[in-house]
Motif scaffolding. Structure first.
Motif, PDB file in Angstrom:
ATOM      1  N   SER A   1       0.876  -1.142  -0.377  1.00  0.00           N
ATOM      2  CA  SER A   1      -0.475   0.438   0.157  1.00  0.00           C
ATOM      3  C   SER A   1       0.675   1.559   0.129  1.00  0.00           C
ATOM      4  CB  SER A   1      -1.397   0.037   1.504  1.00  0.00           C
ATOM      5  OG  SER A   1      -0.275   0.040   2.379  1.00  0.00           O
ATOM      6  N   ASN A   2       2.145   1.131   0.213  1.00  0.00           N
ATOM      7  CA  ASN A   2       2.968   2.160   0.001  1.00  0.00           C
ATOM      8  C   ASN A   2       4.149   2.197  -0.771  1.00  0.00           C
ATOM      9  OD1 ASN A   2       2.094   3.666   3.015  1.00  0.00           O
ATOM     10  ND2 ASN A   2       2.569   2.213   3.701  1.00  0.00           N
ATOM     11  N   GLU A   3       3.627   1.364  -1.780  1.00  0.00           N
ATOM     12  CA  GLU A   3       4.483   0.967  -3.113  1.00  0.00           C
ATOM     13  C   GLU A   3       5.364   0.966  -3.251  1.00  0.00           C
ATOM     14  OE1 GLU A   3       3.594   4.943  -4.942  1.00  0.00           O
ATOM     15  OE2 GLU A   3       1.919   5.274  -4.807  1.00  0.00           O
ATOM     16  N   GLY A   4       5.428   0.084  -2.118  1.00  0.00           N
ATOM     17  CA  GLY A   4       7.000  -0.684  -2.479  1.00  0.00           C
ATOM     18  C   GLY A   4       7.769  -2.627  -2.244  1.00  0.00           C
ATOM     19  N   GLU A   5       8.482  -3.490  -1.891  1.00  0.00           N
ATOM     20  CA  GLU A   5       8.387  -4.273  -2.406  1.00  0.00           C
ATOM     21  C   GLU A   5       8.525  -5.120  -0.991  1.00  0.00           C
ATOM     22  OE1 GLU A   5      11.612  -4.873  -5.474  1.00  0.00           O
ATOM     23  OE2 GLU A   5      11.323  -2.802  -6.706  1.00  0.00           O
ATOM     24  N   PHE A   6       7.922  -6.344  -1.155  1.00  0.00           N
ATOM     25  CA  PHE A   6       8.627  -6.817   0.117  1.00  0.00           C
ATOM     26  C   PHE A   6       9.146  -8.362   0.122  1.00  0.00           C
ATOM     27  CE2 PHE A   6       6.674 -10.031   3.193  1.00  0.00           C
ATOM     28  CZ  PHE A   6       7.666  -9.686   4.215  1.00  0.00           C
ATOM     29  N   LYS A   7      10.330  -8.985  -0.349  1.00  0.00           N
ATOM     30  CA  LYS A   7      10.286 -10.275  -0.939  1.00  0.00           C
ATOM     31  C   LYS A   7      11.425 -10.932   0.482  1.00  0.00           C
ATOM     32  CE  LYS A   7      13.721 -10.568  -3.568  1.00  0.00           C
ATOM     33  NZ  LYS A   7      14.143 -10.273  -4.369  1.00  0.00           N
ATOM     34  N   ILE A   8      10.702 -12.372   0.909  1.00  0.00           N
ATOM     35  CA  ILE A   8      11.049 -12.990   1.955  1.00  0.00           C
ATOM     36  C   ILE A   8      11.870 -14.438   1.341  1.00  0.00           C
ATOM     37  CG2 ILE A   8      10.500 -14.681   3.971  1.00  0.00           C
ATOM     38  CD1 ILE A   8       7.621 -13.190   4.143  1.00  0.00           C
ATOM     39  N   ILE A   9      12.886 -14.172   1.535  1.00  0.00           N
ATOM     40  CA  ILE A   9      14.129 -15.367   1.467  1.00  0.00           C
ATOM     41  C   ILE A   9      14.805 -16.336   2.630  1.00  0.00           C
ATOM     42  CG2 ILE A   9      14.957 -13.954  -0.473  1.00  0.00           C
ATOM     43  CD1 ILE A   9      17.102 -13.694   1.718  1.00  0.00           C
ATOM     44  N   GLY A  10      15.162 -17.390   1.959  1.00  0.00           N
ATOM     45  CA  GLY A  10      15.966 -18.833   3.510  1.00  0.00           C
ATOM     46  C   GLY A  10      14.818 -19.192   3.453  1.00  0.00           C
ATOM     47  N   LEU A  11      14.044 -20.097   2.780  1.00  0.00           N
ATOM     48  CA  LEU A  11      12.631 -20.512   3.817  1.00  0.00           C
ATOM     49  C   LEU A  11      13.462 -22.019   3.497  1.00  0.00           C
ATOM     50  CD1 LEU A  11       8.980 -19.464   2.359  1.00  0.00           C
ATOM     51  CD2 LEU A  11      10.076 -19.052   4.638  1.00  0.00           C
ATOM     52  N   SER A  12      13.278 -22.181   5.178  1.00  0.00           N
ATOM     53  CA  SER A  12      13.264 -24.602   4.844  1.00  0.00           C
ATOM     54  C   SER A  12      12.112 -24.714   3.714  1.00  0.00           C
ATOM     55  CB  SER A  12      13.672 -24.484   6.365  1.00  0.00           C
ATOM     56  OG  SER A  12      12.263 -24.173   6.560  1.00  0.00           O
ATOM     57  N   SER A  13      12.421 -25.985   3.855  1.00  0.00           N
ATOM     58  CA  SER A  13      11.360 -26.859   3.048  1.00  0.00           C
ATOM     59  C   SER A  13      10.474 -26.596   3.664  1.00  0.00           C
ATOM     60  CB  SER A  13      12.260 -28.184   2.506  1.00  0.00           C
ATOM     61  OG  SER A  13      12.083 -29.346   3.613  1.00  0.00           O
ATOM     62  N   ARG A  14      10.351 -27.062   5.445  1.00  0.00           N
ATOM     63  CA  ARG A  14       8.975 -26.900   6.444  1.00  0.00           C
ATOM     64  C   ARG A  14       8.213 -25.990   6.092  1.00  0.00           C
ATOM     65  NH1 ARG A  14       9.565 -28.579  12.661  1.00  0.00           N
ATOM     66  NH2 ARG A  14       7.318 -28.001  12.920  1.00  0.00           N
ATOM     67  N   LEU A  15       8.900 -24.809   5.968  1.00  0.00           N
ATOM     68  CA  LEU A  15       8.308 -22.831   5.743  1.00  0.00           C
ATOM     69  C   LEU A  15       8.136 -22.706   4.628  1.00  0.00           C
ATOM     70  CD1 LEU A  15      10.882 -20.836   8.187  1.00  0.00           C
ATOM     71  CD2 LEU A  15       8.424 -22.097   8.754  1.00  0.00           C
ATOM     72  N   GLN A  16       8.836 -22.740   3.802  1.00  0.00           N
ATOM     73  CA  GLN A  16       7.767 -22.755   2.244  1.00  0.00           C
ATOM     74  C   GLN A  16       6.941 -23.513   2.025  1.00  0.00           C
ATOM     75  OE1 GLN A  16       9.856 -21.571  -0.713  1.00  0.00           O
ATOM     76  NE2 GLN A  16       7.553 -21.882  -1.238  1.00  0.00           N
ATOM     77  N   ARG A  17       6.943 -24.936   2.380  1.00  0.00           N
ATOM     78  CA  ARG A  17       5.091 -25.966   2.322  1.00  0.00           C
ATOM     79  C   ARG A  17       4.123 -24.828   3.598  1.00  0.00           C
ATOM     80  NH1 ARG A  17       2.910 -30.473   5.229  1.00  0.00           N
ATOM     81  NH2 ARG A  17       1.973 -31.636   3.550  1.00  0.00           N
TER      82      ARG A  17
END
Length: 110
Positions: A72-88
């Motif tokens: 909503s503030n015209e930014g970018e959000f990214k999540i990195i480094g997920l384990s397979s458990r968190l990815q699931r």
């Protein structure tokens, strides 16, 4: 149940490294750290979860709220480094389809 949050802010770029567990006890600390940054106009926020051993639905709720604020503030959000458990966890909830998630940490300048 511990959480460690390291923040590196440089102009409108915020890099956050989270370690430990994200649950009902630690999620408020994570929220208190991320929400003010997520409200900056045009922020580019990257959250590294490679050292997170556990996350429950309260953690997901924090990331959904932060994602909405950033967008909503015209930014970018990214999540990195997920384990397979968190990815699931992100896949099952459908959040992987709306939040930019990379299982590998991007490195270097291209």
């Amino acid at each position: 149940m511990n959480i460690s949050i390291d923040v590196n802010e440089n102009n409108a770029v915020s890099e956050i490294k989270v370690s430990g567990e994200i649950d009902a006890y630690t999620a408020p600390k994570l929220r208190e750290t991320l929400f003010p940054m997520s409200e900056q106009n045009g922020v580019k926020m990257t959250v590294d979860l490679s050292d997170v051993s556990y996350m429950d639905s309260t953690g997901l709720g924090v990331f959904v709220g932060v994602f909405k604020n950033v967008r909503s503030n015209e930014g970018e959000f990214k999540i990195i480094g997920l384990s397979s458990r968190l990815q699931r966890l992100f896949d099952i909830t459908g959040l992987a389809d709306i939040i930019d998630i990379n299982s590998q940490i991007e490195g270097g300048v291209q």
